[in-house]
Design an enzyme around this catalytic site. Structure first.
Site, PDB file in Angstrom:
ATOM      1  N   LYS A  33       0.859  -1.189   0.000  1.00 43.39           N
ATOM      2  CA  LYS A  33       0.000   0.000   0.000  1.00 43.39           C
ATOM      3  C   LYS A  33       0.895   1.239   0.000  1.00 43.39           C
ATOM      4  O   LYS A  33       1.919   1.264   0.694  1.00 43.39           O
ATOM      5  CB  LYS A  33      -0.889  -0.034   1.249  1.00 43.39           C
ATOM      6  CG  LYS A  33      -1.959   1.041   1.314  1.00 43.39           C
ATOM      7  CD  LYS A  33      -2.807   0.874   2.583  1.00 43.39           C
ATOM      8  CE  LYS A  33      -3.942   1.865   2.667  1.00 43.39           C
ATOM      9  NZ  LYS A  33      -4.763   1.662   3.890  1.00 43.39           N
ATOM     10  N   SER A  67      -9.706   1.633   2.835  1.00 43.61           N
ATOM     11  CA  SER A  67      -8.806   2.427   2.019  1.00 43.61           C
ATOM     12  C   SER A  67      -7.744   1.615   1.281  1.00 43.61           C
ATOM     13  O   SER A  67      -7.177   2.088   0.307  1.00 43.61           O
ATOM     14  CB  SER A  67      -8.104   3.451   2.896  1.00 43.61           C
ATOM     15  OG  SER A  67      -7.234   2.810   3.815  1.00 43.61           O
ATOM     16  N   SER A  90      -9.905  -0.796   6.995  1.00 42.82           N
ATOM     17  CA  SER A  90      -9.300  -0.561   5.684  1.00 42.82           C
ATOM     18  C   SER A  90      -8.614  -1.769   5.051  1.00 42.82           C
ATOM     19  O   SER A  90      -8.230  -1.715   3.885  1.00 42.82           O
ATOM     20  CB  SER A  90      -8.299   0.591   5.763  1.00 42.82           C
ATOM     21  OG  SER A  90      -8.988   1.809   5.769  1.00 42.82           O
TER      22      SER A  90
END
Ligand code: ZN
Lengths: 494, 485
Positions: B79, B154, B178
């Site tokens: 990420k 996210s 997330s």
């Protein structure tokens, strides 16, 4: 109408750790190489996290205990948030509602004559990280401002006094005593030029009115006090300014919010400051990156064991145990821990405190000053000086010869002279005290024989003639005991 | 199975037997990315050269019989809020568009030491704030099962990358769901470890007391494999826990005996999608069939989770994101009048709406006069939520819940309704607030052919239990074997 001056000091002291409060960067004062002592943590880079430097906490505890504070069992870290270019995270890690030490005091001596003492209350002492340093183009050519983050993250302890100080002089004395204490316990070098000790003063007046009421004037925080003189002068100036302002406006504490003024040392005035302090909401909240710190009784005990005798206590003890004058004791103590230790070693091993004090405050300090030396670099070790003083005491050499030996020891070419050098120098220079009347007798006789006029003068009552005669013998035999020589002359000439 | 749909363990076995090389695997992933990421938008940057180079290095080491790390030769996606030295780490924000960290996050060091092949940095909601990756300043990640739908967020890029066949493994961060929510949307396994199980050093902070790094994988075994390499104490993160890291993979196949599964009766019945509810009940039946006992539990303060979360997370975020001021690094506005104006202009121009919204929420909640009513109260409620779980785990071993109230929503559906978006965090935020581990595993498909996940929760540091319980379910079902076409 008259008034009482009310002063509280906030003192920021840099703790002398090797590394910063929350990262491994060096804390060395290094303004010539900006931004070289930095890392992701103190630069506030994304993703970096603080790790508490236990040594800084330890020095903080030592400080807290030295100023008689309680050290609570639980303390935590809070973020004090504001925007400023020297603060890269836009918050300072500090301590808000649960400081690591609180409710202490420091005793100061108000008057060396009367020995009147006063305890100044200490509200709290907490740890926090220092900011970096901004520098602005002062040429007026509008160059960019610069930021040096070498200092950013250096551990500070902020010591907040109660508003117990009643004059500029008292404030100065408090600050001096605090500095002495912190250098004694070895938590800071308190170097004001390098910013290791910085002071803000909160000042106002309590005006006593004819009707018996007391009205407080608005509180002013004076910033940027970086010398003892500055503290004293700024407060004196501020007291006069506030008194005048009161007389002109009659405005009191409740009419005006706390004001921040800066001390302009060049012009000798305080000036109104506008900036981040004004009506700031720091939005303190507990720093989620750092675990709270717990302190056990055992740890507290261990740290208080490490504390040396406080300078005030030692001053009193020196006066008591070594029969020093108030003045001599103060001179020695004020020189710092190392000089006091030096003195004490000398006094202990030569067995004469007064003599040791004379030599340390006169000969040793003079040489240190002249040579620009620190006591740790002084070539004559305390045991050597003690041995020398013992010889003077035992009348093996004269005081004058003692000073000669002292000079020789100072100039000893091969490193640090040992005790045995004293004897070597005495022998080389023929300084041994000669009180053996047999040896002295023939010389005295010869001088009497050669100086008929002086002898006659003496015999006619001119005492001064004797001095010149003795001098001649002393030139002949350097170690001659002047007392013995004197007696021989008197015996021969009477 | 093809290279790009195989699990990490399968690929490792094939590499060890010499059937395939890391270079072939890495190339296959890179090919898949270049073929299909144009429509999925999982990646913000792909480190093609570095990945191939690392793959070849691992192949050489393997050939020479040298010792290899646990993830040797496996492509892993990160990420883009996890710092990697020399590689841009943007947080999907204009603010950090060109930010190149001078250091590796702790987990990046761990992955490198495990000989993983770091293939690229994945899309996210700006600074991890959001549930759909629609808040990314650069692109919106689509759901590999149907690109009209959101991948979730996210960590949407990481979930989509694993689901779409771009990488067998990925790392994400989970502050309020997330990892678990996009894993559920994309039909992969997503694990949020116990707070402190994995070091946050190098994870760009959103809400420090809630953030936790965790893996995405195609099955529970892979999740266990990668968790074992990233978990553990790191002295640079003082909130990381000093607890031994078990060999998660070695106990995984052992079913838990006398398992007690807690479930919440009537939990928010109204908002819960019928298909999600059905999948959850079906999952409970699977455990029942394995001899587990079903125990109804109550979490009296669960209804306050979202409110509590949306006080604490924005408060910490407002502080954590204050450093992006245009002074030291990151975006600086080209035009400004003075210092204050520079701050305002830089932040105003470089932050997106959701980030600004949360900064304002948090700044307000921490303001003098409001702190006690908001932040302090939220901390107290948080304590109560934590107590609820402690209480519940007295009588059950794990808790099973839905991950989200609905399967994936369409892109754009909730963009103008932030509150609805926040409320969808109802099942996930509790794990962050209480610090416990949670996992999302594939447990069904909707009529629209979109994955539905099941969330399992366990007490702090009981990842081993969590993984074993998840594996029990996985062995009985084949949801984890489904791949988008
Ligand atoms: Zn540093």
């Amino acid at each position: 109408m008259d008034y009482t001056v009310i002063i509280g000091l906030e003192v920021h002291v840099q703790l002398q750790t090797r590394t910063k409060l929350f990262c491994g960067c060096s804390t060395k004062f290094n303004p010539d190489h900006p931004n070289t002592q930095t890392c992701p943590v103190c630069l506030g880079l994304p993703g970096a996290l603080p790790v508490l430097n236990r040594e800084a906490f330890h020095l903080g505890m030592k400080t807290g205990l030295a100023i008689n504070c309680e050290i609570p069992a639980f303390t935590k870290w809070d973020r004090k948030q504001y925007y400023y270019p020297d603060l890269p995270k836009a918050y300072q890690i500090s301590q808000y509602d649960l400081p690591m030490s609180q409710n202490g005091w420091l005793e100061i001596e108000l008057d060396p004559e009367t020995r009147e003492k006063k305890k100044i209350g200490i509200i709290r002492a907490h740890l926090e990280e220092d900011a970096g340093k901004n520098s602005h183009d002062e040429s007026g050519r509008g160059q960019d401002s610069k930021v040096d983050l070498n200092r950013c993250g250096t551990p500070l302890i902020e010591i907040v006094s109660e508003p117990d100080l009643r004059s500029a002089q008292e404030a100065r004395t408090y600050l001096e005593e605090l500095k002495l204490l912190l250098t004694y316990i070895d938590v800071s070098d308190c170097n004001m030029q390098e910013g290791s000790l910085r002071c803000d003063a909160n000042v106002n007046l309590h005006v006593h009115q004819a009707n018996g009421e007391t009205v407080p004037t608005p509180i002013v925080e004076i910033k940027n006090l970086n010398s003892f003189r500055g503290v004293e002068q700024a407060i004196e100036y501020e007291v006069q300014r506030q008194w005048k302002h009161w007389q002109e406006t009659g405005l009191s504490l409740k009419d005006v919010p706390k004001e921040t003024r800066g001390w302009d040392a060049d012009r000798g005035v305080t000036l109104e400051q506008r900036g981040k302090e004004d009506a700031a909401d720091y939005r303190y909240f507990p720093d989620p990156d750092l675990a709270p710190v717990t302190v056990t009784d055992a740890e507290r005990e261990r740290v208080s064991q490490e504390l040396c005798e406080r300078p005030a206590d030692r001053r009193a003890r020196f006066e008591e145990s070594y029969q020093l004058s108030v003045y001599d004791a103060a001179v020695i103590i004020d020189q710092g821990l190392a000089v006091a230790d030096y003195f004490e070693t000398v006094a202990e091993s030569c067995g004469n405190g007064k003599q040791a004090a004379n030599w340390v405050t006169q000969d040793v300090l003079r040489e240190l000053n002249e040579r620009g030396l620190d006591i740790s670099k002084f070539p004559i070790q305390p045991d050597v000086l003690a041995a020398l003083l013992q010889k003077v005491n035992a009348e093996e050499i004269t005081i004058k010869s003692g000073r000669t030996v002292f000079q020789e020891l100072l100039n000893y070419p091969e490193g640090v002279p040992g005790i045995e050098q004293i004897q070597n120098i005495i022998e080389d220079k023929g300084l041994a005290l000669v009180s053996d009347t047999g040896e002295l007798d023939s010389i005295v006789q010869a001088v009497v024989d050669k100086n008929e006029k002086a002898v006659a003068d003496f015999q006619s009552g001119k005492q001064a003639a004797l001095g010149a005669l003795i001098g001649q013998v002393m030139r002949e035999i350097k170690g001659a005991d002047p007392k013995a020589v004197r007696e021989l002359f008197i015996a021969k000439m009477s | 199975m093809s290279i790009t749909s195989a699990t990490a363990s399968e690929l490792l076995a094939k590499m060890n037997s010499g059937e395939i090389s890391s270079e072939e695997i890495t190339s296959a992933c890179l090919d898949e990315i270049s073929r299909r990421d144009g429509s999925i938008n999982a990646f913000l940057s792909v480190q093609q050269e570095a990945a191939l180079e690392k793959a070849r290095e691992v192949d050489r080491k393997r050939k020479a019989g040298k010792p290899l790390g646990k993830l040797a030769g496996l492509p892993v996606a990160l990420k883009d809020n996890i710092c990697s030295e020399g590689v841009t780490t943007t947080c999907a924000s204009k603010m950090l568009e060109h930010f190149v960290p001078p250091y590796d996050a702790h987990i990046v060091e761990q992955l490198k030491a495990a000989d993983a092949v770091l293939i690229g940095k994945t899309n996210l909601d700006e600074f991890a704030m959001g549930s759909s990756t629609e808040n990314s300043a650069f692109k919106t990640t689509t759901n590999p099962w149907n690109t009209a739908y959101a991948a979730g967020g996210s960590s949407g890029g990481s979930a989509a990358a694993v689901s779409a066949g771009f990488a067998p493994l990925a790392l994400g961060s989970d502050t309020g769901g997330s990892i678990r929510q996009p894993a559920s949307f994309c039909g992969v396994v997503g694990l949020k470890p116990t707070y402190g199980r994995v070091s946050r050093y190098g994870l760009v902070a959103f809400a420090s007391s809630l953030d936790q790094i965790g893996p995405f994988a195609r099955d529970v075994t892979d999740a266990a494999l990668i968790l074992g390499t990233i978990a553990g104490k790191d002295r640079r993160d003082t909130t990381s826990l000093d607890a031994a890291v078990p060999e998660y993979t070695s106990t995984l196949e052992q079913p838990l005996k006398n398992l007690k599964v807690g479930y919440i009766e009537l939990l928010h019945e109204e908002g819960l999608h019928a298909e999600v509810k059905e999948a959850t009940l079906r999952a409970l039946d699977v455990y029942k069939s394995l001899g587990a006992e079903m125990v109804p539990i109550t979490l009296p303060h669960a209804k306050y989770c979202v409110a509590t979360y949306y006080i604490i997370a924005p408060s910490e975020a407002s502080s954590n994101l204050a450093r992006y001021d245009g002074v030291h690094y990151g975006y600086r506005a080209p035009h400004f009048e003075n210092m204050i104006d520079m701050y305002a202009a830089s932040r105003g121009e470089a932050f997106g709406d959701e980030v600004k919204r949360r900064i304002m929420l948090g700044t307000y909640a921490l303001s003098s006069g409001y702190y006690d009513a908001y932040y302090l109260k939220a901390l107290k409620v948080r304590r109560l939520i934590r107590n609820d779980f402690e209480q519940a785990f007295q009588s059950v071993d794990i808790i099973a819940t839905p991950v989200t109230p609905t399967p994936a929503f369409t892109i754009g559906e909730l963009v103008d309704d932030p509150l609805a978006m926040y409320l969808a965090d109802i099942f996930t935020t509790s794990a962050n607030l209480s610090g416990i581990p949670g996992i999302s595993i594939p447990a069904g498909m909707s009529k629209n052919n979109l994955p539905i996940g099941l969330q399992l929760l366990a007490p702090p540091l009981e990842e081993e239990r969590l993984l074993r319980a998840a594996r029990m379910f996985e062995r009985e079902t084949d949801w984890h074997l489904k791949r988008p076409v």
